[in-house]
Design a protein around this motif. Structure first.
Motif, short mmCIF file in Angstrom:
data_model
loop_
_atom_site.label_atom_id
_atom_site.label_comp_id
_atom_site.label_asym_id
_atom_site.label_seq_id
_atom_site.Cartn_x
_atom_site.Cartn_y
_atom_site.Cartn_z
N PRO A 148 5.39 2.54 1.12
CA PRO A 148 4.76 1.25 1.05
C PRO A 148 5.65 0.35 0.12
O PRO A 148 5.94 0.92 -0.93
N MET A 149 6.20 -0.85 0.84
CA MET A 149 6.76 -1.93 -0.09
C MET A 149 8.26 -1.31 -0.55
O MET A 149 8.61 -2.18 -1.15
N ASP A 198 6.43 -0.95 5.74
CA ASP A 198 6.33 -2.36 5.51
C ASP A 198 7.76 -2.86 5.38
O ASP A 198 8.78 -2.47 5.55
N SER A 236 4.58 -2.08 10.72
CA SER A 236 4.19 -2.25 9.39
C SER A 236 2.96 -1.54 9.24
O SER A 236 2.02 -1.23 10.06
N SER A 238 0.20 -2.96 7.71
CA SER A 238 -0.54 -3.84 7.84
C SER A 238 -1.01 -3.89 9.37
O SER A 238 -2.26 -3.99 9.73
#
Length: 263
Positions: A148-149, A198, A236, A238
């Motif tokens: 993530p990220m 992400d 992603s 999200s």
């Protein structure tokens, strides 16, 4: 007269509905409610795993991978209740064979010596279950998770290059039928490739370099790579959570479960 026919058909439907409902025991109803609650709770849990930890860092991709399907296992080792493939796609739940974090060469049906390890490799129709068909697999799905990220990939960690290499190694090998006969995979078997990550600046540029198109919601990319007969999609984290929530929203609503993800 036609109206009467339609009413009779509707009455037949209601009768069939009641018959099915009468067959469902209280235990079955309780099991179903628990299963739906498990999905709702899992969305909250996954949301926390994608957030910053107490140490100010994001968790590694293995954590997300483990939630969706246990590491270094195959579908022969994992029961239906022990994975959460539905978070990605409901169709994946009904796979015939799945290998998680296993070298490609560990699958004897692929006939490749490749040491590369896709995070998830899914067969919707396994060669071991065919009996002389010229198509050993009707489709192969490759899933790659990224932290993530994360935005510090180097060239060797480019997920699009990794996915392309997986496909090349599989196509260059030979599948085998149940009776041990070689069948070239070639480009006749379609691939479905999912990169779950992400959308950072680095990954976004690579997606465009790979000639993918941004999704209308801005939360991913998609495209078709003709030379590999492959549909490629970037999802992603999200979007994965949001889409999973939408697919299950009616069930959550029927049980009166909260709609907001996270706490």
């Amino acid at each position: 007269m036609q109206q009467d026919v339609k009413d009779e058909e509707w009455d037949d439907f209601l009768s069939q509905l009641q018959e099915y409902f009468d067959k469902v025991s209280d235990v079955n109803k309780s099991d179903l409610a628990r299963y739906v609650c498990n999905r709702r709770a899992m969305l909250d849990f996954l949301y926390t795993q994608l957030s910053l930890g107490n140490d100010g860092k994001y968790r590694r991709e293995e954590r997300v991978h483990q939630i969706i399907f246990p590491l270094r296992k195959t579908s022969d080792d994992v029961s239906f209740d022990e994975h959460n493939l539905w978070l990605l796609d409901e169709k994946l739940v009904y796979h015939v064979f799945l290998a998680s974090d296993k070298p490609l060469r560990a699958n004897p049906q692929l006939g490749t010596k490749s040491r590369k390890e896709p995070d998830l490799l899914v067969f919707d129709k396994a060669c071991a279950f065919t009996t002389g068909s010229d198509a050993p697999y009707s489709a192969i799905t490759i899933i790659e998770f990224k932290r993530p990220m994360r935005d510090d990939y180097d060239a060797e960690e480019n997920p699009f290059v990794q996915v392309r290499q997986y496909m090349q190694d599989i196509q260059e090998g030979k599948a085998r039928t149940r009776d041990g006969r070689d069948i070239p995979v070639g480009n006749t078997v379609p691939f479905f490739c999912y990169i779950v990550s992400d959308i950072t600046q680095n990954l976004e540029q690579w997606a465009y370099d790979f000639e993918l198109t941004r999704t209308p919601d801005g939360q991913g990319f998609f495209g078709y790579k003709r030379q590999y007969n492959a549909y490629v999609e970037v999802i992603s984290y999200s979007k994965m959570i949001t889409d999973a929530k939408k697919r299950n929203a009616v069930f959550f609503d029927k049980l009166g479960l909260p709609t907001q993800i996270g706490r």
